[in-house]
Design an enzyme around this catalytic site. Sequence first.
Site, PDB file in Angstrom:
ATOM      1  N   ASP A 117       0.823  -1.186  -0.029  1.00  0.00           N
ATOM      2  CA  ASP A 117      -0.014  -0.157  -0.007  1.00  0.00           C
ATOM      3  C   ASP A 117       0.868   1.233   0.104  1.00  0.00           C
ATOM      4  O   ASP A 117       1.889   1.404  -0.466  1.00  0.00           O
ATOM      5  CB  ASP A 117      -0.980  -0.098   1.179  1.00  0.00           C
ATOM      6  CG  ASP A 117      -2.413   0.585   0.969  1.00  0.00           C
ATOM      7  OD1 ASP A 117      -2.349   1.890   0.513  1.00  0.00           O
ATOM      8  OD2 ASP A 117      -3.385  -0.178   0.803  1.00  0.00           O
ATOM      9  N   HIS A 186      -4.263   6.160   2.697  1.00  0.00           N
ATOM     10  CA  HIS A 186      -4.763   4.950   2.121  1.00  0.00           C
ATOM     11  C   HIS A 186      -4.321   3.713   2.813  1.00  0.00           C
ATOM     12  O   HIS A 186      -4.984   3.005   3.264  1.00  0.00           O
ATOM     13  CB  HIS A 186      -4.441   4.950   0.380  1.00  0.00           C
ATOM     14  CG  HIS A 186      -5.386   3.673  -0.006  1.00  0.00           C
ATOM     15  ND1 HIS A 186      -4.834   2.331  -0.040  1.00  0.00           N
ATOM     16  CD2 HIS A 186      -6.490   3.654  -0.880  1.00  0.00           C
ATOM     17  CE1 HIS A 186      -5.535   1.650  -0.882  1.00  0.00           C
ATOM     18  NE2 HIS A 186      -6.741   2.434  -1.309  1.00  0.00           N
ATOM     19  N   SER A 526     -11.022  -0.901  -2.277  1.00  0.00           N
ATOM     20  CA  SER A 526      -9.847  -0.809  -1.355  1.00  0.00           C
ATOM     21  C   SER A 526     -10.199  -0.839   0.213  1.00  0.00           C
ATOM     22  O   SER A 526      -9.264  -1.462   0.826  1.00  0.00           O
ATOM     23  CB  SER A 526      -9.228   0.715  -1.494  1.00  0.00           C
ATOM     24  OG  SER A 526      -8.335   0.544  -2.435  1.00  0.00           O
TER      25      SER A 526
END
Length: 743
Positions: A117, A186, A526
């Site tokens: 990530d 994220h 996600s």
Amino acid sequence: MGAAPLASSPETLTQTHLELLTSVIKRQEQVKLIHSYKYGFSGFAAKLSKEEALAISQKQGVVSVFVDPIYQLHTTRSWDFLQLQNSLETSLTPGANEGDAGSSSTGAEDTIIGLLDTGIWPESPSFSDKGMKPLKKRWNGTCVKADDFNSSNCNMKLIGARSYATDDSSPFPLTSTNSPRDEDGHGTHTASTAAGSAVSDASYYGVATGTAKGGSPNSRIAMYKVCGDFGCSGSSILAAFDDAIADGVDVLSISLGASAFFRPDFNTDPIAIGSFHAVEKNVMVVCSAGNDGPSAESVVNAAPWILTVAATTIDRKFESDIALGGNNDAIKGEAINFSILDKSPMYPLIYGESAKSNSNSSTDQSASHCEVESLDLKKIKGKIVVCKHSEDDTSKSIIVDQLKDSGAIGVILVNDQLKSIASAYLDFPVTEILLQAAEELFTYINSTKKPVATILPTIAVTNYKPAPQIAYFSSRGPSSQTKNILKPDIAAPGVNILAGWPLSNLSSNVPPGQKPSGFNLLSGTSMSCPHVAGVAANVKSWNPNWSPAAIRSAIMTTAILMNNNKTQLTTDSGSIATPYDFGAGEVNPTAALQPGLIYDAGPEDYLLFLCNYGYNTTTIKAISNSTLAGFECPKNSSKDLISNLNYPSIAISNLQGQEKKTVSRALTNVGAEEITYTVSVQSPVGVDVKVVPEKLQFTKKNKKLTYQVTFSIKDSLTSELFGWITWSNGKQRVRSPYVISSK
């Protein structure tokens, strides 16, 4: 270059890579490897001309050579909702001894979830190790040193953190430093969704208040930073897979992938390649399905050794209502705003079309959609502006910012399509309604000379029905690579998910007068992917010797097919959903811990899949030379035989009228020593489904029994048909979806 030879050391492999590179590069410069893959598999990344790449591709032992692709990210209440959903299917649920397992993940302390990530913000309370014990199992990973990160940032929760900087000379450097610190957010969000520690009173600036926790809060986290401002490079993704395999992770959660419009084949896709070798080493790989829905054939990360996750809504709505003047009822809207307008309807209200300017470029259409150049700015100043909005219009955020800058005090957006995501507008009063709900609003505006309204601040409404629904953005099946594997596999919450967030002070995302929040609301597959990774970690902790295929089977065959209205799952537009939308259904964290029976598969099964897909024996031996030395592709290999892979779902393509097709499956008993399962079939009109035998009698644990399913149709199909095959012992259900198509 396929699997790493068993007899080779990492140092020897790197030397082999350098020698191969030197053999084709004739330039007068130092030969340099950007990455050397030497643990989980063999390969390297380097700068090559087209001619040099072609020369290397023709060398013995080389499986594939491809340009380094750039992939993109697939961007509290969700876990509570999943536990609530579990209670809806109570007639055949596992026993009471499992009651707390889905949320407490007892015994998961030695399970390690790795994430590829954007990095991690280690100071987040979601990564506190309070109450955790030292890791018992062997761990080979590390926390790398950087200017803003060192080993002291890791603890018993965050046990590993690596970063993969791209080449300095790249015109688009993906990561500017070799630090695993998350500047994007994220990675922090996905890591805390998968395995974050419980944090009470978590909220997004007071909205969605509750306890935020990961799906496997006792699991450990290892972060592999492969993404930066411009995306995620394939060479870094492969390097992270290589390290993660050697480090000793149990589950990999990967919330990124190729676009639906650029889908490389399995032997040139870094995620397919890396995950194949990870699964070969018994590492479970969970990937997002992509955000290119609702178009058909948009699913990515569809290799059969990957667990592919679609996205659904949860039973929480972010409501921002519109109060109108007179005796009118409030109109329900949806958005996230912290409106400071008076709660009484006292602000002038104007429809964009009524504020049209006199310029030649202005049209009723452009003004009604609030294209700013079409509006008379004097008419909107100090007013709440009503704007229609369609999919192809200028983005909502741009229109809202332009109206705000032009003096509007609020905006009501009228959408022509239902979208399940609540957009965040922070301190500026904005709400969104559907075209159907706008009739009352327009009737009021047209009935009075001086319409007035106000926009109320957001409140979080729970127990919203129906939920879950398939999110519009969630990529759909079938897979364009092979319709004989049903993808996606499973669905999980992916809309407006509250999870950890970096505390970097980005003032544009912080409401005035407030400190940055350590939590954020994000949507995408996600977000659904780490939900399932957390469940997989719990299943692994309960069954440490299970293969990735066994864990996948447990998750898929125990999935939920009903919403909280106890009716069929639908999309967020209201249409009936199918397995092309949700795979086997909505993940059921508790039931997955004890599925009763499993569909198992191993490396040889995936090699046979590659044979049937079209690869030859020579290529497959290079891909997996650590497996069976005498492996050969069967002479009758064909894409039709892919349907025989021992998968928890069944997909049949090219079935024409008056034809029959039989597929085989094998079930392994992981429950009681002696038990009998009986089959039931749910089939659509026009399809005959026969299962032989109709009963499976298991005499001991781990015993494997096979069955065959014959599908026959009378007339040619005009569309795909879906059904279910369920094995039951009266207490547990082992359910598999099937799809039949004529193409």
